[in-house]
Design a protein around this motif. Structure first.
Motif, PDB file in Angstrom:
ATOM      1  N   ILE A  24      61.492   4.403 -55.493  1.00  0.00           N
ATOM      2  CA  ILE A  24      62.925   4.408 -55.811  1.00  0.00           C
ATOM      3  C   ILE A  24      63.186   4.671 -57.286  1.00  0.00           C
ATOM      4  CG2 ILE A  24      63.379   2.807 -53.911  1.00  0.00           C
ATOM      5  CD1 ILE A  24      63.860   0.612 -55.978  1.00  0.00           C
ATOM      6  N   THR A  26      62.021   3.015 -60.209  1.00  0.00           N
ATOM      7  CA  THR A  26      62.306   1.891 -61.093  1.00  0.00           C
ATOM      8  C   THR A  26      60.991   1.254 -61.523  1.00  0.00           C
ATOM      9  OG1 THR A  26      63.676  -0.105 -61.393  1.00  0.00           O
ATOM     10  CG2 THR A  26      62.511   0.115 -59.299  1.00  0.00           C
ATOM     11  N   ASN A  30      61.632  -4.632 -62.480  1.00  0.00           N
ATOM     12  CA  ASN A  30      62.964  -4.547 -61.895  1.00  0.00           C
ATOM     13  C   ASN A  30      62.906  -4.679 -60.377  1.00  0.00           C
ATOM     14  OD1 ASN A  30      65.834  -4.115 -62.267  1.00  0.00           O
ATOM     15  ND2 ASN A  30      65.523  -2.154 -61.250  1.00  0.00           N
ATOM     16  N   LEU A  34      64.995  -7.272 -57.979  1.00  0.00           N
ATOM     17  CA  LEU A  34      65.819  -6.861 -56.846  1.00  0.00           C
ATOM     18  C   LEU A  34      65.428  -7.618 -55.584  1.00  0.00           C
ATOM     19  CD1 LEU A  34      65.877  -2.998 -57.444  1.00  0.00           C
ATOM     20  CD2 LEU A  34      67.816  -4.555 -57.689  1.00  0.00           C
ATOM     21  N   LEU A  41      72.302  -6.164 -56.601  1.00  0.00           N
ATOM     22  CA  LEU A  41      71.858  -5.184 -55.617  1.00  0.00           C
ATOM     23  C   LEU A  41      73.048  -4.328 -55.208  1.00  0.00           C
ATOM     24  CD1 LEU A  41      69.238  -4.426 -54.090  1.00  0.00           C
ATOM     25  CD2 LEU A  41      70.002  -5.904 -52.242  1.00  0.00           C
ATOM     26  N   ASP A  44      73.958   1.683 -54.563  1.00  0.00           N
ATOM     27  CA  ASP A  44      72.991   2.731 -54.875  1.00  0.00           C
ATOM     28  C   ASP A  44      71.563   2.239 -54.662  1.00  0.00           C
ATOM     29  OD1 ASP A  44      72.233   5.314 -55.906  1.00  0.00           O
ATOM     30  OD2 ASP A  44      71.636   4.324 -57.750  1.00  0.00           O
ATOM     31  N   TRP A  45      71.275   1.007 -55.124  1.00  0.00           N
ATOM     32  CA  TRP A  45      69.946   0.438 -54.901  1.00  0.00           C
ATOM     33  C   TRP A  45      69.690   0.233 -53.410  1.00  0.00           C
ATOM     34  CZ3 TRP A  45      66.578   1.244 -58.254  1.00  0.00           C
ATOM     35  CH2 TRP A  45      66.775   1.026 -59.622  1.00  0.00           C
ATOM     36  N   LYS A  48      68.806   3.584 -51.858  1.00  0.00           N
ATOM     37  CA  LYS A  48      67.491   4.063 -52.285  1.00  0.00           C
ATOM     38  C   LYS A  48      66.374   3.294 -51.583  1.00  0.00           C
ATOM     39  CE  LYS A  48      68.625   5.711 -56.950  1.00  0.00           C
ATOM     40  NZ  LYS A  48      68.397   5.490 -58.410  1.00  0.00           N
ATOM     41  N   ILE A  49      66.506   1.975 -51.544  1.00  0.00           N
ATOM     42  CA  ILE A  49      65.472   1.140 -50.932  1.00  0.00           C
ATOM     43  C   ILE A  49      65.402   1.397 -49.431  1.00  0.00           C
ATOM     44  CG2 ILE A  49      64.782  -1.238 -50.434  1.00  0.00           C
ATOM     45  CD1 ILE A  49      66.059  -2.007 -53.151  1.00  0.00           C
ATOM     46  N   GLU A  90      73.136  -2.562 -65.407  1.00  0.00           N
ATOM     47  CA  GLU A  90      71.760  -2.286 -65.017  1.00  0.00           C
ATOM     48  C   GLU A  90      70.969  -1.848 -66.244  1.00  0.00           C
ATOM     49  OE1 GLU A  90      69.482  -3.076 -62.097  1.00  0.00           O
ATOM     50  OE2 GLU A  90      71.565  -2.714 -61.560  1.00  0.00           O
TER      51      GLU A  90
END
Length: 225
Positions: A24, A26, A30, A34, A41, A44-45, A48-49, A90
């Motif tokens: 992802i 990062t 980080n 998360l 969270l 967008d995160w 991605k995850i 962030e």
């Protein structure tokens, strides 16, 4: 009110925390935040995850059993999970290479070189590049051959995800022989690369096969005032 299932799903998929962090874009630090809920969270995160784990986004965050009656609290908790606070921007962790890139005679370079880690606002970094933090490094320039664009002791942000010189006259960090350089590079029709300085008093050079190794593109310049 909500359960963070990221760690559980990641382990079920046979992925390490490092694997997911790289997927992802990062840092490992980080990624841990998360998973633990120490970092907001936002959507967008979540997306991605979810993409990295090949699951639907809604399975990453699920309500506790017995909480369905408190709809207002659920909505509030989800908003906090996804959007966080305006005062909690962030951050990205980026290494600073412990090396000076020459903008004149050049300095000895032995790649890879690592140094300390610094935190920067993601929104500030994203003005210059979309590359993951693991591909970004800060380094210090020395000399005056790139003056007035880059001055002696300016700090440059290097994006190592870009290492093919396809557009002429952009600024790159490279290894030329045994020297680390920051120069404008211009690919030539015969396959050579012309090495250019912004200081008009410095003559250009030409690198041929095997003489030049591109480390990354300089995407930002930080100057102390």
């Amino acid at each position: 009110m909500f359960t963070n299932n990221i760690s559980q799903i990641r382990k079920a998929k046979g992925l390490s925390q490092t694997d997911l962090a790289e997927a992802i874009g990062t840092t490992l630090n980080n990624m841990g935040k998360l998973e633990r809920g120490d970092r907001r969270l936002h959507q967008d995160w979540i997306e991605k995850i979810a993409n990295a784990l090949s699951v639907e986004p809604h399975v990453l965050i699920t309500p506790h059993h017995g909480s369905a009656n408190n709809v207002g609290a659920i909505k509030q908790d989800r908003a906090e999970l996804e959007h966080g606070s305006r005062d909690d921007p962030e951050e990205l962790e980026i290494q600073q290479w412990d090396i000076a890139y020459g903008m004149g005679a050049g300095g000895y370079v032995d790649i890879p070189v690592t140094g300390e880690t610094y935190r920067f606002s993601e929104s500030w970094i994203r003005q210059f590049t979309r590359a993951p933090a693991s591909k970004l490094f800060f380094a210090t320039g020395t000399g005056d051959s790139m003056s007035p664009t880059i001055l002696d002791s300016d700090i440059v942000l290097i994006d190592t995800s870009e290492h093919e010189v396809r557009m002429a006259d952009r600024i790159w960090a490279a290894a030329y022989g045994q020297a680390g350089i920051i120069k404008r590079l211009r690919p030539m029709p015969n396959g050579s690369v012309k090495i250019l300085s912004d200081n008009q008093n410095v003559a250009p050079e030409t690198a041929y096969d095997g003489e030049l190794h591109v480390v990354g593109r300089v995407v930002a310049i930080v100057r102390k005032m």
